[in-house]
Design an enzyme around this catalytic site. Sequence first.
Site, PDB file in Angstrom:
ATOM      1  N   CYS A  53       0.817  -1.215   0.000  1.00  0.00           N
ATOM      2  CA  CYS A  53       0.000   0.000   0.000  1.00  0.00           C
ATOM      3  C   CYS A  53       0.853   1.269   0.000  1.00  0.00           C
ATOM      4  CB  CYS A  53      -0.978   0.005   1.165  1.00  0.00           C
ATOM      5  SG  CYS A  53      -0.206  -0.168   2.795  1.00  0.00           S
ATOM      6  N   HIS A  82      -1.872   0.223   7.678  1.00  0.00           N
ATOM      7  CA  HIS A  82      -2.348   0.523   6.326  1.00  0.00           C
ATOM      8  C   HIS A  82      -2.056   1.982   5.989  1.00  0.00           C
ATOM      9  CE1 HIS A  82      -4.457  -0.227   2.671  1.00  0.00           C
ATOM     10  NE2 HIS A  82      -5.517   0.492   2.946  1.00  0.00           N
ATOM     11  N   ASP A 142      -8.278   4.324  -1.658  1.00  0.00           N
ATOM     12  CA  ASP A 142      -7.660   3.215  -0.927  1.00  0.00           C
ATOM     13  C   ASP A 142      -7.028   2.235  -1.913  1.00  0.00           C
ATOM     14  OD1 ASP A 142      -7.039   1.013   0.693  1.00  0.00           O
ATOM     15  OD2 ASP A 142      -8.794   1.319   1.961  1.00  0.00           O
TER      16      ASP A 142
END
Length: 398
Positions: A147, A311, A336
């Site tokens: 991520c 995250h 996201d």
Amino acid sequence: MKRKSKDIIMDSDSWSTCPFCELSVPSHQLQRHANDHFHDPSDDADHMLLQQSRQSVSGSGYEAVSGDCNYRYGGETSRDNGQCKMDEQISCLIGLQTRGNFYKVELGLTTLLRNCLESETENLKSILSGYVDHFQSLDSEDAGWGCGWRNIQMLSSHLLAQRQEAKEVLFGGSGFVPDIPSLQRWLEIAWEKGFDAPGASQLDHVVYGSKKWIGTTECAALLRSFALRARVVDFGPKEESQSVVGTSVDKAVDKARNDKTDNNEVKNSEAYQVLMDFVWNYFSNENTIQFGQQHVVISEKTPLYFQHDGHSRTIVGVQAKHQQNGYLAYNLLVLDPAHSTPALERSLKKKIGWQKLVKKGRNTLKKPQYQLCYVDPGIASEEEMENLKTIDSVFLEL
């Protein structure tokens, strides 16, 4: 993950010049010859010896074999006559880097999101960054760890599209967003240049081919190495402020993850108003944006790399609604990497379910610490570059 070599057109009845070392070789041997430039030291029988010798070498780069054009991309930097020059490393990486694959959204995500925001009937005011592409994590490539790299790609897509000065310097002026392995190489070069020495040490100076998690400080170090003014802001409890500065959130919250007490829990959601206010003021440029009759405007500010324990995402805008008590209630507008880009596109086009995917209110903020990274305009001078090598941050208490 091994780097893919460039596509090379071959003619068995002719000679061709290697694009990496400029040596003339028979065309039918060119592919094999070129692949030697991508030789992976992990395949060598002496890999352990190379790993040991890496400890005595600063950073990563290329190994030139005396009397040969073989460069070991990402291997050791030693030569008979000293360390391989930095400009050689950068030149090689510019030629070898690969464009990052992503799903191209028709009309662009910002346009679709703006259409959705303008269709809302409530008395809302929204501010958006300009152009940005969505880079999703893929099961076959980076699910569960990538991520941070995806957010760098999203932020870079904005910089390349919106800021000419950034386009000229980013990734050697390639004009495109590189894939994760290429970004990993660029970060290693940033470390070798002296950017974020503590962070480089924590990750053993090596990220290429690994699944190591990165955070905002790695993003800042990478972008600063191109003379871009990447800034970091920390939000958290007062007692944690010193541990966060100069490190990524994923490293800084190790203590919070292992602490069984409630001391690190933020119980009062009002504390997150500090973060929300900062994001609104950031995009509104301290209220210099004038809405007029509009309720959606575009800001010149870059998206925000948005990090917390476990995250990270990308904030591309913010929405405000006046409440009866006179306060503003905010929604962060977030992309996201864990979401599917085609699914996001369908939701925005149909204007169905997009709020759940994009809008994040104060009630969704539950972590004890958050960290943001953004890029101020302009290119740093040589003197400023030395200061940018130290990744400090502004701390705001939650």
